[in-house]
Design a protein around this motif. Structure first.
Motif, PDB file in Angstrom:
ATOM      1  N   CYS A  28     -67.694  57.245  61.086  1.00 29.14           N
ATOM      2  CA  CYS A  28     -67.311  58.518  60.485  1.00 29.14           C
ATOM      3  C   CYS A  28     -67.484  59.668  61.477  1.00 29.14           C
ATOM      4  O   CYS A  28     -68.329  59.616  62.374  1.00 29.14           O
ATOM      5  N   SER A  29     -66.702  60.712  61.264  1.00 35.81           N
ATOM      6  CA  SER A  29     -66.878  61.956  62.001  1.00 35.81           C
ATOM      7  C   SER A  29     -68.000  62.739  61.343  1.00 35.81           C
ATOM      8  O   SER A  29     -67.917  63.082  60.166  1.00 35.81           O
ATOM      9  N   VAL A  30     -69.085  63.015  62.101  1.00 28.85           N
ATOM     10  CA  VAL A  30     -70.261  63.639  61.504  1.00 28.85           C
ATOM     11  C   VAL A  30     -70.854  64.661  62.451  1.00 28.85           C
ATOM     12  O   VAL A  30     -70.881  64.476  63.672  1.00 28.85           O
ATOM     13  N   VAL A  31     -71.324  65.774  61.882  1.00 26.53           N
ATOM     14  CA  VAL A  31     -72.083  66.767  62.626  1.00 26.53           C
ATOM     15  C   VAL A  31     -73.418  66.962  61.929  1.00 26.53           C
ATOM     16  O   VAL A  31     -73.477  67.109  60.701  1.00 26.53           O
ATOM     17  N   LEU A  32     -74.508  66.894  62.701  1.00 23.59           N
ATOM     18  CA  LEU A  32     -75.860  67.074  62.178  1.00 23.59           C
ATOM     19  C   LEU A  32     -76.332  68.471  62.545  1.00 23.59           C
ATOM     20  O   LEU A  32     -76.339  68.852  63.724  1.00 23.59           O
ATOM     21  N   LEU A  33     -76.739  69.243  61.541  1.00 25.05           N
ATOM     22  CA  LEU A  33     -77.139  70.633  61.740  1.00 25.05           C
ATOM     23  C   LEU A  33     -78.664  70.738  61.662  1.00 25.05           C
ATOM     24  O   LEU A  33     -79.255  70.545  60.599  1.00 25.05           O
ATOM     25  N   ASP A  34     -79.273  71.025  62.795  1.00 23.03           N
ATOM     26  CA  ASP A  34     -80.708  71.198  62.850  1.00 23.03           C
ATOM     27  C   ASP A  34     -81.038  72.673  62.700  1.00 23.03           C
ATOM     28  O   ASP A  34     -80.294  73.533  63.180  1.00 23.03           O
ATOM     29  N   GLY A  35     -82.139  72.985  62.041  1.00 22.66           N
ATOM     30  CA  GLY A  35     -82.485  74.375  61.748  1.00 22.66           C
ATOM     31  C   GLY A  35     -83.207  75.063  62.882  1.00 22.66           C
ATOM     32  O   GLY A  35     -83.085  74.688  64.055  1.00 22.66           O
ATOM     33  N   SER A  36     -83.996  76.049  62.531  1.00 24.09           N
ATOM     34  CA  SER A  36     -84.688  76.843  63.531  1.00 24.09           C
ATOM     35  C   SER A  36     -86.036  76.211  63.879  1.00 24.09           C
ATOM     36  O   SER A  36     -86.575  75.393  63.138  1.00 24.09           O
ATOM     37  N   ALA A  37     -86.581  76.633  65.021  1.00 17.73           N
ATOM     38  CA  ALA A  37     -87.852  76.079  65.487  1.00 17.73           C
ATOM     39  C   ALA A  37     -89.005  76.421  64.556  1.00 17.73           C
ATOM     40  O   ALA A  37     -90.029  75.731  64.544  1.00 17.73           O
ATOM     41  N   SER A  38     -88.864  77.477  63.762  1.00 10.72           N
ATOM     42  CA  SER A  38     -89.946  77.898  62.870  1.00 10.72           C
ATOM     43  C   SER A  38     -89.968  77.140  61.542  1.00 10.72           C
ATOM     44  O   SER A  38     -90.882  77.333  60.736  1.00 10.72           O
ATOM     45  N   ASP A  39     -88.983  76.298  61.285  1.00  8.17           N
ATOM     46  CA  ASP A  39     -88.944  75.550  60.030  1.00  8.17           C
ATOM     47  C   ASP A  39     -90.148  74.606  59.942  1.00  8.17           C
ATOM     48  O   ASP A  39     -90.571  74.040  60.958  1.00  8.17           O
ATOM     49  N   PRO A  40     -90.686  74.383  58.735  1.00  6.80           N
ATOM     50  CA  PRO A  40     -91.753  73.381  58.578  1.00  6.80           C
ATOM     51  C   PRO A  40     -91.183  71.978  58.749  1.00  6.80           C
ATOM     52  O   PRO A  40     -90.337  71.540  57.963  1.00  6.80           O
ATOM     53  N   ARG A  41     -91.601  71.284  59.768  1.00 10.72           N
ATOM     54  CA  ARG A  41     -90.976  70.009  60.136  1.00 10.72           C
ATOM     55  C   ARG A  41     -91.931  68.858  59.858  1.00 10.72           C
ATOM     56  O   ARG A  41     -92.850  68.603  60.641  1.00 10.72           O
ATOM     57  N   ALA A  42     -91.696  68.170  58.753  1.00  8.50           N
ATOM     58  CA  ALA A  42     -92.552  67.037  58.393  1.00  8.50           C
ATOM     59  C   ALA A  42     -92.446  65.916  59.416  1.00  8.50           C
ATOM     60  O   ALA A  42     -93.407  65.175  59.649  1.00  8.50           O
ATOM     61  N   SER A  43     -91.291  65.775  60.057  1.00  6.90           N
ATOM     62  CA  SER A  43     -91.096  64.691  61.020  1.00  6.90           C
ATOM     63  C   SER A  43     -92.008  64.821  62.228  1.00  6.90           C
ATOM     64  O   SER A  43     -92.321  63.832  62.882  1.00  6.90           O
ATOM     65  N   ALA A  44     -92.429  66.041  62.536  1.00  7.91           N
ATOM     66  CA  ALA A  44     -93.291  66.263  63.693  1.00  7.91           C
ATOM     67  C   ALA A  44     -94.765  66.218  63.334  1.00  7.91           C
ATOM     68  O   ALA A  44     -95.615  66.354  64.205  1.00  7.91           O
ATOM     69  N   ALA A  45     -95.087  66.013  62.084  1.00 12.88           N
ATOM     70  CA  ALA A  45     -96.489  65.979  61.635  1.00 12.88           C
ATOM     71  C   ALA A  45     -96.677  64.790  60.709  1.00 12.88           C
ATOM     72  O   ALA A  45     -97.102  64.922  59.577  1.00 12.88           O
ATOM     73  N   ASN A  46     -96.375  63.615  61.241  1.00 11.72           N
ATOM     74  CA  ASN A  46     -96.276  62.429  60.404  1.00 11.72           C
ATOM     75  C   ASN A  46     -97.235  61.358  60.899  1.00 11.72           C
ATOM     76  O   ASN A  46     -97.444  61.212  62.097  1.00 11.72           O
ATOM     77  N   PHE A  47     -97.772  60.564  59.974  1.00  9.88           N
ATOM     78  CA  PHE A  47     -98.737  59.524  60.306  1.00  9.88           C
ATOM     79  C   PHE A  47     -98.065  58.272  60.884  1.00  9.88           C
ATOM     80  O   PHE A  47     -98.725  57.439  61.500  1.00  9.88           O
ATOM     81  N   GLY A  48     -96.764  58.124  60.642  1.00  5.75           N
ATOM     82  CA  GLY A  48     -96.017  57.035  61.259  1.00  5.75           C
ATOM     83  C   GLY A  48     -96.151  55.682  60.592  1.00  5.75           C
ATOM     84  O   GLY A  48     -95.909  54.650  61.227  1.00  5.75           O
ATOM     85  N   LEU A  49     -96.515  55.647  59.311  1.00  6.19           N
ATOM     86  CA  LEU A  49     -96.632  54.366  58.617  1.00  6.19           C
ATOM     87  C   LEU A  49     -95.291  53.936  58.032  1.00  6.19           C
ATOM     88  O   LEU A  49     -94.545  54.754  57.490  1.00  6.19           O
TER      89      LEU A  49
END
Length: 374
Positions: A28-49
């Motif tokens: 598929c033709s897809v564009v992923l839109l990432d937000g601003s650096a100040s957004d609360p990012r759960a992916s960067a504060a994850n335990f990795g289980l």
């Protein structure tokens, strides 16, 4: 339009990136839109289980979905590693994915019996095979002979489906793979407005206008407001989780536990608190002390080690703790706090559903279960 695609996925975390990856993988033709650096990012504060045991009390569909995803994970990790590194001379990313089973430690005889009863109730709810067992202290020591157990540890529940992954490397691999499959990732493209047009939607972002036939919203805590713009109802709230990280040590803990694990590079992760404090992402000494005390009950070997990092992140919580998925003809939305565990489900089943498939396993997670108009 500055950019057009069949699908626009709003949210550049692991959930949104997994959906965009699955769409790109299917051609598929897809564009992923990432937000601003100040957004609360759960992916960067994850335990990795990558975890199934104990999840979904009262929600057998959620219990089953996590097991489907766990079983998809080995092939998903292998495929993603190959695609993300599919450039001559560039090695694939090392996800540090392991599926050797996982533990939830118990303290005292009452704690052991309570855990056994809890898992028995969950198994009765979902039916099917039993993928866990209760093991005693001696069995834990046989599994991890170099890991020192605290005197209160009486045993643990062990589930062979449980494992772990480096969440930052997973996220990075997804963002590398999408362009290699022909998709687009637009960083710093926080969505300001979404309005319907004749062939779909027009999105106004910080970097320009995007035209798309279908909008998939997977923007964490921003999902509720953005989903309302496309006629969907996704109730979510924040929950703070704090984690402390140790110095690197020789690896002695070879199986992850629900609140403690040693990573492939030797650091110990100790987590995680559950705090309803709104959007506050600050860390607290009280939480650090609580986490340290809990870890020392498991192993006194951590008593004299250095803490090198202490972070807090915001989980995306739904009213009942299970995921929310909603679909209309031209829009969809996903919200969950298990984005790592469910990454293969989002890449495969969610993307299949919005490209015309059935994905019956996701139908139980419609927000109508909360008694709201959706």
């Amino acid at each position: 339009m500055d950019e057009t695609a069949d699908f626009a996925v709003i949210g550049g975390g692991v959930v949104g990136a997994s959906i965009a990856y699955g769409l790109a993988l299917s051609g598929c033709s897809v564009v992923l839109l990432d937000g601003s650096a100040s957004d609360p990012r759960a992916s960067a504060a994850n335990f990795g289980l990558v975890w199934v045991q104990g999840k979904g009390p009262g929600s057998p569909d959620y219990q089953r979905l996590t097991r489907v995803s766990s079983d998809l994970w080995p092939a998903f990790a292998e495929e993603l590693t190959e695609i993300a590194g599919a450039e001559e001379g560039v090695p694939g990313p090392v996800l540090s994915y392991e599926r050797n089973g996982g533990l939830t430690f118990t303290f005292g005889e009452d704690g052991y019996s309570e855990r056994e009863s809890q898992l028995h109730r969950l198994h009765n709810e979902r039916g099917g095979e039993n993928d866990h067992e209760m093991i005693d202290r001696a069995a834990i020591q046989r599994l991890m002979p170099e890991f020192e157990l605290g005197p209160e540890v009486t045993g643990a529940s062990f589930c062979w489906r449980d494992g772990c992954v480096n969440p930052l490397k997973l996220h990075s691999a997804l963002l590398r793979a999408i362009p290699r499959l022909g998709g687009r990732v637009l960083f710093g493209s926080k969505v300001d407005t979404i309005r319907p047009v004749s062939l779909g939607w027009e999105l106004t972002t910080a970097t320009g206008r995007i035209g798309a036939g279908h909008v998939a919203v997977a923007a964490g805590l921003a999902t509720k407001e953005l989903a309302e713009s496309v006629g969907l109802d996704i109730p979510v709230r924040p929950q703070r989780g704090q984690v402390i990280v140790s110095q690197r040590l020789p690896r002695v803990m070879t199986l992850p536990a629900s609140t403690l694990r040693q990573t492939a590079d030797g650091t110990f992760l100790v987590g995680a608190t559950k705090e309803d404090v709104g959007l506050d992402r600050s860390t607290t000494l009280d939480a650090a002390g609580q986490l340290a005390r809990n870890a020392l009950r498991i192993t006194p070997a951590l008593r004299d080690i250095n803490v090198v990092r202490h972070w807090a992140g915001l989980r995306v919580m739904t009213p009942d703790g299970a995921p929310i998925y909603q679909f209309s003809d031209r829009a969809s939305a996903a919200a969950c706090h298990s984005g790592i565990t469910l990454a293969p489900v989002h890449a495969r089943l969610f993307s299949e559903r919005i490209t015309g498939g059935d994905a019956d396993a996701l139908m139980a997670f419609h927000p109508a279960r909360f008694g709201q108009t959706a």
